[in-house]
Structures are given as C-alpha cells and as structure tokens.
Design an enzyme around this catalytic site. Structure first.
Site, short mmCIF file in Angstrom:
data_model
loop_
_atom_site.label_atom_id
_atom_site.label_comp_id
_atom_site.label_asym_id
_atom_site.label_seq_id
_atom_site.Cartn_x
_atom_site.Cartn_y
_atom_site.Cartn_z
N SER A 177 0.92 -1.41 0.62
CA SER A 177 -0.29 -0.28 -0.11
C SER A 177 1.07 1.55 -0.27
CB SER A 177 -0.98 -0.13 1.17
OG SER A 177 -1.74 0.91 1.46
N TYR A 189 -1.83 -0.13 10.41
CA TYR A 189 -2.69 -0.91 9.20
C TYR A 189 -1.29 -0.50 7.95
CZ TYR A 189 -4.37 -1.39 3.74
OH TYR A 189 -3.97 -1.40 2.64
#
Length: 347
Positions: free
Chosen positions: A128, A153
C-alpha cells in the site's frame, strides 16, 4: 498458468480473476467472505465475473487457518499466487487492531509458508502507498525510506514487505510487492470515498471532509491496477546482479524480490475530486469540513518509473474518465435511498 488469487471476491480480486481467466489462465480463488462490509457485494462481484467468463473454483478459507490454507495449496498446486486478501482500512485499524494481526500478519505468514512448502514460480502480493507514512517527499519512490508508518494498517503492509524478503532470501521464493495508490472504480469497497461520497451526494446527505479537504490523493483506476498485475504475472523477479550491500537499494535485493508503485501519478486535491463527482452525478454536495484524522497521510503521489521499466506500462486513465465509468456503475448497482446519518469517508 494455474494461479491462486486470494481475496477473489474483493474489489481488486474480482477484477483480477476476470482478467486472468480472460487471458486464458486457470484460476482458483480464495476468500473468507467476512462482514467487514456487506458480504452481498462480494457475492455479487463473483456472480459478475462468472456471468462474463464462466465458473471458477472459489474456496471459502480464512487466511488465519493455516491447515485449511495448506490443504488448498496441496489440492490446487498453483504456479503463481496473487495475494490480495487483507484486512483493509486505515481508520478501522484504530478501532479493531487485532483484526489486522490475524489477517495481515498471521495470514500473510501462512501464505509464505504455503509457498515455501508448495513451491511457486511467483508470489505477487498487495502492499500500500500508506507505507510511506510520515515521508512528505513526493512523488514517492520505491527507493524512499518507509520507516515511519502512521497507522497499524500501514505497519502491517510494511511488515509484509519485510516478511516476503526474508522468505525470498531464505527459500528462493520470487516475490513482488505492489504498493497500490487509492484504487477506485466499479465494484469498489463501500467503506472508501467514491461510494460513500457518491451516495451522500445522491441522497442529499452531508459528508465529512477531513483536513478541511486539503488532502491530495494519487487516484488509480482499477483497470490500470489489473493491467499492471497481468503484465507482472510472468515476470518473476531475479536477484539483482549489481545489488550493493554497502549501499542497498530498498526496491530490489540479492534475493528474487521487488517492490513497485502502481499509481496514477497525478495527485488531486480532495475538493477537486469532489467537484468531479458532483459533475458526473449532476448534484452538489453538502460538506462539513473537519480537522485531520489520526493515521491519515497528507498527500500521495507515485513514481512509477520502475514499473514502466519492468513492464512497459504505466497507469494512464485520467480521473475524470475513471469517475465517469464508476458513476455509471454506481447508478446501475446502488438504489438511491434515504439515510439518516452522515457518511464517513475513508481516503
């Protein structure tokens, strides 16, 4: 080739399965169909894929179940694994951090172990843009430091890259990590801003713009993500012959391991993004401006030069065109209904 796609009922996963089957690959899918958002959307995605290219095997398996995952590898014997399953969402990681340990860390370890014991030609996995964290030097390069994630995350995605490198080094597993930049398009996740914003505008509900709408995001249309993955499937990385331990390149290695950015390369201010959504919907938004939220990155922009060198491709679909396609799908899929609470957007 025979390819296992994890998260096959997810946003990127369903599009990926469709493309791979269309390209003539043999695909088996995996998804746990959890209720992070309405599982009906996941089932509808699978139906959409099957309507276009026919049936494909899809196992309901949780990544945290090492025994079931290993049995699936033993049965299917995939040559390539495209690992897209994960617990997503920056803000949700503030509310339910343990979900990220189970899926993104334990689950990824189980994927690596299965690839170790049932050797594959190539493991491609989703990382990501959030790994860039506190780094404010844009465009983000795969050679930049990623030691300061701003959310759990993001930390799990950075950990995935390190875990993959260790397995690539120890066991020779060719691994490619893909740092996705704000992916959008038809069949997207309902916790992300395109659907939340579109529904709020269409229903006349207020929407919240954090950081007073000053965020910039490098939006990437789903087709560009899928084209990049499709081109990388048969490009398993090799050890970099000129890799220097004294001046290590963060994006390559003496192991068969690589990292690539996949982004639109054209960051757009959140206010301008909202204006495009208003244009395509033909309605104005009711906006509440709020301060920056914990865990949010201010601006993102991808340097995709390494991806272009490896594949001859860079994302190319402009945001205006992509949002037009998204809104056409949105109008077809989502019935407009009244709501009684403002939508919280997750950029």
């Amino acid at each position: 080739m025979k390819i296992l796609v994890t998260g096959a009922a997810g946003f990127i996963g369903a599009h990926c399965v469709l493309r791979l089957l269309s390209d003539g690959h043999q695909v088996c899918g995996l998804d746990n169909f959890n209720d992070y958002y309405d599982p009906q959307l996941k089932h509808d995605r699978v139906d959409w894929v099957r309507e276009q290219v026919g049936d494909f095997p899809l196992a309901k398996v949780d990544l945290a179940d090492a025994e079931a995952l290993d049995a699936l590898f033993e049965c299917e014997q995939p040559q390539v694994v495209i690992h897209l399953a994960a617990q997503a969402g920056v803000r949700y990681s503030l509310e339910n951090p343990r979900a990220y340990l189970d899926s993104n860390l334990s689950g990824f370890l189980n994927i690596l172990e299965s690839c170790r014991h049932h050797p594959v030609r190539h493991l491609i996995y989703a990382s990501s843009s959030s790994v860039y964290g506190a780094n404010q030097h844009t465009p983000y390069s795969v050679k930049d430091n990623v030691d300061h994630p701003l959310s759990l995350y993001a930390a799990t995605k950075k950990a995935n890259e390190s875990m993959a490198h260790s397995y690539s080094h120890l066991f020779g597993i060719p691994c490619t990590g893909l740092r996705f930049f704000t992916v959008y398009g038809p069949w997207g996740r309902p916790d992300m801003s395109p659907i939340q914003f579109a529904r709020a505008i269409a229903e006349g509900q207020p929407l919240k713009l954090f950081n007073y709408g000053q965020h910039q995001r490098d939006f990437t249309y789903i087709d560009d993500i899928i084209e990049s993955i499709a081109r990388l499937v048969e490009r398993a990385p090799q050890p970099a012959p000129d890799w220097n331990r004294e001046q290590p390149d963060p994006a390559s290695s003496m192991a068969p391991w690589r990292i690539y950015n996949i982004g639109g390369q054209q960051p757009v201010a959140l206010k301008d993004y909202l204006a495009l959504l208003e244009k395509h919907l033909g309605q104005k938004a009711l906006v509440e401006l709020l301060p920056l939220q914990p865990g949010d990155v201010l601006n993102t922009c991808a340097d995709t030069s390494d991806l272009a060198l490896a594949t001859g491709f860079q994302p190319r679909i402009e945001l205006d065109e992509g949002l037009g396609r998204f809104i056409a799908w949105f109008r077809d899929y989502y019935p407009l209904r009244s709501a009684h609470s403002p939508f919280m957007a997750g950029l």
